[in-house]
Scaffold this motif. Structure first.
Motif, PDB file in Angstrom:
ATOM      1  N   HIS A 155       0.847  -1.194   0.000  1.00  0.00           N
ATOM      2  CA  HIS A 155       0.000   0.000   0.000  1.00  0.00           C
ATOM      3  C   HIS A 155       0.885   1.246   0.000  1.00  0.00           C
ATOM      4  O   HIS A 155       2.101   1.149   0.114  1.00  0.00           O
ATOM      5  N   HIS A 215       1.168   4.018   2.025  1.00  0.00           N
ATOM      6  CA  HIS A 215       1.658   4.789   3.172  1.00  0.00           C
ATOM      7  C   HIS A 215       3.165   5.021   3.084  1.00  0.00           C
ATOM      8  O   HIS A 215       3.917   4.143   2.674  1.00  0.00           O
ATOM      9  N   ASP A 241       5.570   5.048   5.102  1.00  0.00           N
ATOM     10  CA  ASP A 241       6.534   4.146   5.747  1.00  0.00           C
ATOM     11  C   ASP A 241       6.743   2.886   4.909  1.00  0.00           C
ATOM     12  O   ASP A 241       7.625   2.077   5.198  1.00  0.00           O
ATOM     13  N   HIS A 242       5.937   2.702   3.876  1.00  0.00           N
ATOM     14  CA  HIS A 242       6.143   1.585   2.947  1.00  0.00           C
ATOM     15  C   HIS A 242       6.723   2.056   1.621  1.00  0.00           C
ATOM     16  O   HIS A 242       7.475   1.338   0.986  1.00  0.00           O
ATOM     17  N   HIS A 284      -6.849  -1.790   5.005  1.00  0.00           N
ATOM     18  CA  HIS A 284      -6.021  -0.888   5.811  1.00  0.00           C
ATOM     19  C   HIS A 284      -6.092   0.532   5.271  1.00  0.00           C
ATOM     20  O   HIS A 284      -6.139   1.496   6.029  1.00  0.00           O
ATOM     21  N   ASP A 329       0.086  -4.121   5.828  1.00  0.00           N
ATOM     22  CA  ASP A 329      -0.518  -3.681   7.082  1.00  0.00           C
ATOM     23  C   ASP A 329      -1.936  -4.220   7.121  1.00  0.00           C
ATOM     24  O   ASP A 329      -2.693  -4.051   6.166  1.00  0.00           O
TER      25      ASP A 329
END
Ligand code: ZN
Length: 411
Positions: free
Chosen positions: A3, A5, A7-8, A111, A132
């Motif tokens: 996904h 986000h 942090d990914h 998520h 996530d």
């Protein structure tokens, strides 16, 4: 990529800068969100580096001889742009041949918009990646689907040691915070991920305003990224859950992300002008953990006034400014200076996009029997240790907490 986000996805331009040139498989929604997010991330890093360099020049005069190191952004907008041509398809809830005998299958992770869990296989070994893991009944997005069977599972553990306290509904809590703060004439500053969380908050505020449960105070979404991302959300209304789809078809303007007192702010001068405004208002601004972006400026201007409320709606990692505010440090460091924290700090857990311990166990249940090993990632060590204990006690499977650089052979 599971996904969008940050942090990914946030390190992709850095990898590309260092020479990575393979395909980056992601769902259509994830790709679109990433294009907006990575440009924004690069822009913020450039700005932060410039700011620190300006301060360095100022301090150099004062500190006589002492030189702070030169600050370079991790990557620039041109590095982000070089990443986008590498984006390659990934189905939402389907299977795809990746060539060289590999294939990948995905299910909805529930998520965020476009998020998936997946299983990669060469026909012999199946490696699952949870991405996530989301939760049921979140605004806008659909519930997580049943995970596909696999032999080894790389699994997130963000909330591996705790249970979400769902006391009352999120609408009630949000209404309370807004009403309480508005009554004392304060501002409500909501540090929020521009992607996902902001759209959920807008949707909920829209519902509260429509139901006349909160006063018609101005609501500002102060983030150019959130403006762009909200467009992407509108584009992918086919991924909405049933409740949001129904809201959309009932909405006179056909737009669940807009209402009369709501203003989206793109321009930086308009953002600065918010500091001069008096009276109750809601300011939703990124970043979600208060580490960068416009929200840091709003916090600098707001944390010292007890009429204001800082409303935390998402996970705050250790050592972030958001975590310090959440932990109610008497003084919080903002741009390197200490500020007294006098504003109310409120928290709404219900929007957490991450499954808690019980929800992770439930998510795991359909596939736990066939698993040879689980590798826990995406959690602090306390969460990982706790989750390992309950998973091993509940299911007959070995749980490994890998360290950076560890290697494992699977067969
Ligand atoms: Zn995420």
């Amino acid at each position: 990529m599971s996904h969008a986000h940050i942090d990914h996805s946030g390190n992709l331009p850095n990898l590309v800068k260092q020479g990575f040139d393979g395909p980056i498989h992601a769902t259509d929604a994830t790709q679109d969100l990433c294009r907006a997010m990575l440009m924004d991330s690069a822009f913020l890093q450039e700005k932060d580096a410039e700011y620190l360099m300006r301060r360095r020049t100022r301090r150099k005069r004062v500190m006589d001889g002492y030189e702070e190191p030169v600050v370079e952004p991790l990557y620039r907008q041109e590095d982000a742009q070089k990443t986008f041509p590498l984006f390659a398809p990934l189905p939402m809830n389907g299977t795809m041949d990746l060539g060289e005998g590999l294939s990948v299958s995905t299910v909805e992770a529930g998520h965020m918009l476009g998020s998936v869990s997946m299983v990669l296989t060469d026909g012999k070994v199946r490696i699952g990646f949870s991405g996530d893991v989301g939760r049921k009944n979140l605004p806008i997005i659909r519930d997580p689907q049943t995970m596909l069977p696999c032999d080894y599972l790389i699994m997130e553990s963000t909330y591996g040691d705790r249970l979400h306290q769902d006391e009352g509904t999120v609408l009630d809590k949000l209404a309370d915070v807004v009403n309480r703060t508005a009554a004392r004439g304060g501002k409500i500053i909501v540090p929020s991920f521009a992607v996902g969380r902001t759209q959920q908050l807008v949707l909920l505020l829209n519902q509260l305003v429509s139901a006349k449960r909160i006063p018609g105070i101005p609501v500002f979404v102060d983030s150019p990224l959130a403006v762009n991302v909200t467009e992407t959300f509108r584009k992918y209304s086919n991924l909405f859950d049933a409740e949001t789809a129904a809201m959309l078809s009932d909405d006179a303007e056909g737009d669940v992300f807009g209402f009369s007192r709501l203003r989206y702010i793109r321009d930086v001068e308009d953002s600065k002008a918010l500091n001069g405004l008096r009276g109750p208002m809601v300011i939703i601004s990124a970043s979600g953990m208060c580490e960068a972006g416009r929200v840091v400026h709003h916090l600098k201007n707001s944390v010292g006034d007890p009429r204001n409320t800082i409303l935390i709606t998402g996970f705050q990692a250790e050592n972030t400014l958001g975590r310090k505010i959440l932990d109610k440090w008497p003084e919080v460091p903002i741009f390197g200076e200490p500020f007294r924290l006098r504003a109310e700090v409120a928290k709404i857990n219900e929007l957490s996009g991450h499954a808690d311990q019980r929800e992770l166990l439930t998510w795991l249940k359909p596939i736990a029997g066939g698993l040879k090993k689980i590798f826990l990632v995406h959690g602090e060590s306390r969460q990982q240790e706790a989750l390992k204990v309950v998973v091993e006690a509940t299911y007959d499977v070995e749980v490994v907490i890998p360290s950076r650089g560890d290697r494992f052979e699977v067969s």
